[in-house]
Design a protein around this motif. Structure first.
Motif, PDB file in Angstrom:
ATOM      1  N   LEU A  45     -24.009  22.980  55.945  1.00 52.07           N
ATOM      2  CA  LEU A  45     -24.366  23.913  57.011  1.00 52.07           C
ATOM      3  C   LEU A  45     -24.294  25.371  56.558  1.00 52.07           C
ATOM      4  N   ARG A  47     -25.937  27.603  54.660  1.00 51.26           N
ATOM      5  CA  ARG A  47     -27.183  27.872  53.956  1.00 51.26           C
ATOM      6  C   ARG A  47     -27.943  28.979  54.698  1.00 51.26           C
ATOM      7  N   SER A  49     -30.664  31.030  56.720  1.00 52.66           N
ATOM      8  CA  SER A  49     -31.502  30.583  57.824  1.00 52.66           C
ATOM      9  C   SER A  49     -32.132  31.785  58.513  1.00 52.66           C
ATOM     10  N   ASN A  51     -32.975  30.977  61.788  1.00 45.37           N
ATOM     11  CA  ASN A  51     -32.715  30.475  63.140  1.00 45.37           C
ATOM     12  C   ASN A  51     -31.531  31.227  63.741  1.00 45.37           C
ATOM     13  N   HIS A  53     -29.572  30.596  66.200  1.00 49.18           N
ATOM     14  CA  HIS A  53     -28.415  29.739  66.523  1.00 49.18           C
ATOM     15  C   HIS A  53     -27.624  29.401  65.267  1.00 49.18           C
ATOM     16  N   GLU A  54     -28.322  29.128  64.178  1.00 50.94           N
ATOM     17  CA  GLU A  54     -27.644  28.827  62.919  1.00 50.94           C
ATOM     18  C   GLU A  54     -26.925  30.062  62.377  1.00 50.94           C
ATOM     19  N   PHE A  57     -23.819  30.528  64.336  1.00 52.79           N
ATOM     20  CA  PHE A  57     -22.817  29.570  63.870  1.00 52.79           C
ATOM     21  C   PHE A  57     -22.156  30.070  62.588  1.00 52.79           C
ATOM     22  N   LEU A  58     -22.966  30.548  61.637  1.00 48.51           N
ATOM     23  CA  LEU A  58     -22.426  31.066  60.371  1.00 48.51           C
ATOM     24  C   LEU A  58     -21.489  32.248  60.618  1.00 48.51           C
ATOM     25  N   SER A 109     -29.728  35.440  54.571  1.00 48.57           N
ATOM     26  CA  SER A 109     -30.399  35.239  55.857  1.00 48.57           C
ATOM     27  C   SER A 109     -31.010  36.545  56.346  1.00 48.57           C
TER      28      SER A 109
END
Length: 195
Positions: A45, A47, A49, A51, A53-54, A57-58, A109
């Motif tokens: 997870l 990585r 992104s 997105n 939402h991702e 999360f990060l 990101s």
């Protein structure tokens, strides 16, 4: 690394007044639990992104790890023996590495999002130009088409540059391909209008 992480996360590097409130064995157990938590984390997870939402999360995970790191460091800093402070801080290297991983992934990101914004902006401009062309609006379509080709080349170079830095650009492939398809469609319709 200890000072670097404190600087990156914005935590103060002020020394904590020594105290004997926490035992060495308690701190050693806490460090072992932290090492275990880090080793059990699902690294797939972590990585780059685009997105939201991702990314959220990060950022949340990074915040949690940094809080754990600073809390345990505050406890370690209360020890009077320099050797024990160094030893326990060194035992946190796996957590330090994980925090740096999160910072790196979030920076990647950010680079992907910036490039994706440029691709989306260009794609929207091409779409608008195509609508103007098919709607019969007068315009300098040859010059615009040439500038869109140049934009596609520049964006392809930017994608290559990110990929050369081992940043996975596949997440941008569909948006870039959409831009290229729109430019090709505009070129076809522009050619028909010139005929």
């Amino acid at each position: 690394v200890h000072a670097l992480i404190k600087t990156i996360s914005g935590h103060s590097t002020q020394p904590v007044a020594p105290s004997n409130s926490v035992s060495v064995s308690t701190l050693q157990q806490a460090v072992l639990r932290i090492q275990q938590q880090v080793s059990e984390e699902n690294t797939r997870l972590i990585r780059p992104s685009i997105n939201p939402h991702e990314i959220e999360f990060l950022q949340d995970q990074l915040g949690q790890w940094e809080q754990i790191y600073h809390d345990i460091l505050d406890e370690i800093d209360t020890l009077e023996t320099f050797h024990l402070r160094v030893m326990l801080t060194c035992d946190l290297s796996v957590l330090q590495d994980r925090i740096l991983d999160y910072h790196s992934v979030l920076q990647c990101s950010e680079a992907l999002i910036s490039l994706d914004d440029k691709i989306q902006e260009a794609s929207h401009a091409v779409k608008q130009t195509h609508e103007d062309l098919t709607g019969g609006k007068p315009g300098m379509y040859d010059a615009l088409l040439e500038s869109y080709y140049e934009t596609c080349d520049d964006l392809a170079d930017a994608l290559d540059a990110l990929e050369n830095k081992n940043i996975p650009v596949r997440v941008l492939d569909s948006h870039y391909q959409q831009l290229v398809d729109r430019v090709e469609s505009l070129a076809l319709d522009q050619g028909e209008d010139d005929a």
